[in-house]
Scaffold this motif. Structure first.
Motif, PDB file in Angstrom:
ATOM      1  N   GLU A 127     136.511 102.525 -44.777  1.00 60.28           N
ATOM      2  CA  GLU A 127     135.766 103.761 -44.995  1.00 60.28           C
ATOM      3  C   GLU A 127     134.459 103.563 -45.756  1.00 60.28           C
ATOM      4  O   GLU A 127     133.593 104.442 -45.719  1.00 60.28           O
ATOM      5  CB  GLU A 127     136.627 104.802 -45.705  1.00 60.28           C
ATOM      6  CG  GLU A 127     137.062 104.448 -47.103  1.00 60.28           C
ATOM      7  CD  GLU A 127     137.875 105.569 -47.744  1.00 60.28           C
ATOM      8  OE1 GLU A 127     138.344 106.442 -46.994  1.00 60.28           O
ATOM      9  OE2 GLU A 127     138.004 105.575 -48.975  1.00 60.28           O
ATOM     10  N   ASP A 128     134.291 102.429 -46.411  1.00 59.15           N
ATOM     11  CA  ASP A 128     133.043 102.169 -47.134  1.00 59.15           C
ATOM     12  C   ASP A 128     132.042 101.340 -46.335  1.00 59.15           C
ATOM     13  O   ASP A 128     130.849 101.358 -46.641  1.00 59.15           O
ATOM     14  CB  ASP A 128     133.332 101.452 -48.455  1.00 59.15           C
ATOM     15  CG  ASP A 128     134.151 102.298 -49.410  1.00 59.15           C
ATOM     16  OD1 ASP A 128     133.921 103.521 -49.454  1.00 59.15           O
ATOM     17  OD2 ASP A 128     135.038 101.741 -50.090  1.00 59.15           O
ATOM     18  N   HIS A 129     132.517 100.600 -45.327  1.00 55.33           N
ATOM     19  CA  HIS A 129     131.641  99.637 -44.654  1.00 55.33           C
ATOM     20  C   HIS A 129     131.537  99.800 -43.138  1.00 55.33           C
ATOM     21  O   HIS A 129     130.625  99.237 -42.537  1.00 55.33           O
ATOM     22  CB  HIS A 129     132.106  98.209 -44.966  1.00 55.33           C
ATOM     23  CG  HIS A 129     132.171  97.892 -46.427  1.00 55.33           C
ATOM     24  ND1 HIS A 129     131.074  97.970 -47.262  1.00 55.33           N
ATOM     25  CD2 HIS A 129     133.211  97.511 -47.222  1.00 55.33           C
ATOM     26  CE1 HIS A 129     131.422  97.644 -48.490  1.00 55.33           C
ATOM     27  NE2 HIS A 129     132.709  97.367 -48.504  1.00 55.33           N
ATOM     28  N   SER A 134     132.407 106.654 -40.747  1.00 58.98           N
ATOM     29  CA  SER A 134     131.687 107.435 -41.746  1.00 58.98           C
ATOM     30  C   SER A 134     131.885 108.912 -41.427  1.00 58.98           C
ATOM     31  O   SER A 134     131.917 109.308 -40.257  1.00 58.98           O
ATOM     32  CB  SER A 134     130.189 107.078 -41.718  1.00 58.98           C
ATOM     33  OG  SER A 134     129.634 107.385 -40.457  1.00 58.98           O
ATOM     34  N   THR A 247     140.368 100.623 -47.579  1.00 59.31           N
ATOM     35  CA  THR A 247     139.513 100.936 -48.715  1.00 59.31           C
ATOM     36  C   THR A 247     139.264  99.654 -49.495  1.00 59.31           C
ATOM     37  O   THR A 247     139.778  98.579 -49.155  1.00 59.31           O
ATOM     38  CB  THR A 247     140.175 101.979 -49.638  1.00 59.31           C
ATOM     39  OG1 THR A 247     141.308 101.376 -50.284  1.00 59.31           O
ATOM     40  CG2 THR A 247     140.642 103.199 -48.838  1.00 59.31           C
ATOM     41  N   LYS A 248     138.539  99.762 -50.578  1.00 59.81           N
ATOM     42  CA  LYS A 248     138.239  98.586 -51.395  1.00 59.81           C
ATOM     43  C   LYS A 248     139.490  98.009 -52.047  1.00 59.81           C
ATOM     44  O   LYS A 248     139.478  96.869 -52.537  1.00 59.81           O
ATOM     45  CB  LYS A 248     137.211  98.934 -52.456  1.00 59.81           C
ATOM     46  CG  LYS A 248     137.660 100.020 -53.413  1.00 59.81           C
ATOM     47  CD  LYS A 248     136.548 100.371 -54.383  1.00 59.81           C
ATOM     48  CE  LYS A 248     136.992 101.482 -55.341  1.00 59.81           C
ATOM     49  NZ  LYS A 248     135.888 101.841 -56.280  1.00 59.81           N
TER      50      LYS A 248
END
Length: 337
Positions: A127-129, A134, A247-248
């Motif tokens: 979801e961040d990259h 997005s 996620t991270k």
């Protein structure tokens, strides 16, 4: 399926699989296959526009619009393979062919799309990259729902029902994004790519409005671009939607990151052609430069290997893949209902 963050990771697993794939010769180029495929696509493209000119001022043009939507999508599949260097080993011929098939033939920006797609491959469903998850309109995780505002929040409540109608706008979105990207400071080959897109749009809209009166021309555009977007979306949606969103906090090695976020769609030769052989999404993500016709041969090797090392490998039918994706989207929006 186990939570991605709880799975033991071992960096050597992919290397052992890669040796098996290489030993089977599945990374070797297939120039004869792509020569035939590109020739067939070019003949179909020319034939589709010749049919458009021959039919002329007629409501039958809406059927021609559907045919051209299929042809445009098949060109998109070829551009995809070029972007992954499945056709040519080097950048120059890949870029030249990609500009012709992408910008000039179907109006999609080659440079922008390949950059975006490579980011997706590097971090699928992250979801961040991953730009493909997005929260632009659709939201893909409960965390994204909690942070959403405006239109995405409104759509998210019943986004499973909005999903396919929204795909009718996907082709228009890709056209606009292709042009907008060329005005960013990081854009490469701005003049060449913008010129090719301009030629496409001038010839495309010029031909449609030269042959058809305004009402029929507008309906042709709605049907053609709408079906083009739906076809593209229906090809890519089964691949990752409804699979774990990373996620991270999730620390995975390359093999698990690619396999656990991807879904294969089983089917016949017709399914392979209709989906551009992207129904072998797990194999494609593990070996993105593998020529498309080799993915079917790689599939049993990869599946067996995943069983050996205890990694979940998901393969399902086409209809069920859509069901899984839509159920996920509906579940994500549950908090808003």
């Amino acid at each position: 399926m186990a939570s991605p963050g709880t799975i033991d990771t071992r960096g050597s697993d992919f290397a052992r699989l890669a040796h098996r794939i290489a030993d089977a010769g599945l990374l070797d180029r297939r120039p004869f296959y792509y020569a035939i495929r590109m020739t067939v696509a070019a003949v179909a493209y020319g034939g589709g526009w010749a049919l458009f000119a021959w039919v002329g001022d007629s409501w039958w043009q809406l059927l021609v619009a559907a045919v051209l939507a299929v042809i445009f999508t098949q060109f998109g599949f070829l551009a995809h393979d070029l972007g992954h260097r499945q056709v040519f080993r080097t950048r120059r011929p890949s870029d030249a062919a990609g500009l012709i098939l992408g910008n000039l033939a179907i109006g999609l920006g080659w440079g922008w799309w390949t950059t975006k797609h490579n980011k997706h491959h590097a971090n699928p469903n992250h979801e961040d990259h991953d730009p493909d998850v997005s929260p632009a309109v659709i939201v893909w995780s409960e965390d994204q729902v909690a942070r959403s505002t405006g239109l995405p929040r409104f759509i998210a409540k019943y986004q499973a029902f909005w999903f396919f109608p929204l795909l009718t706008l996907e082709a228009w979105h890709l056209h606009v994004a292709s042009v907008k990207a060329l005005f960013q400071p990081t854009a490469k080959r701005r003049g060449l790519e913008l010129g090719a897109l301009l030629v496409h749009f001038v010839l495309y809209f010029g031909a449609v409005f030269a042959v058809l009166p305004p009402v029929k021309a507008l309906l042709f555009l709605v049907v053609h671009q709408g079906l083009f977007g739906v076809y593209l979306g229906c090809t890519f949606a089964p691949n990752h939607k409804g699979m774990p969103v990373l996620t991270k906090e999730d620390k995975l090695d390359f093999l698990r990151k690619q396999v656990l976020t991807s879904r294969n769609v089983r089917g016949s030769l017709f399914t392979d052609v209709a989906l551009g052989q992207l129904n072998y999404q797990i194999e494609h993500h593990l070996f993105p430069n593998m020529p498309a016709p080799n993915l079917r041969k790689a599939q049993p090797i990869v599946e067996r290997y995943c069983q050996e090392i205890g990694v979940d490998y998901l393969q399902t039918g086409l209809v069920e893949s859509y069901g899984q994706a839509l159920r996920h989207l509906h579940q994500v929006g549950a908090a808003l209902r």
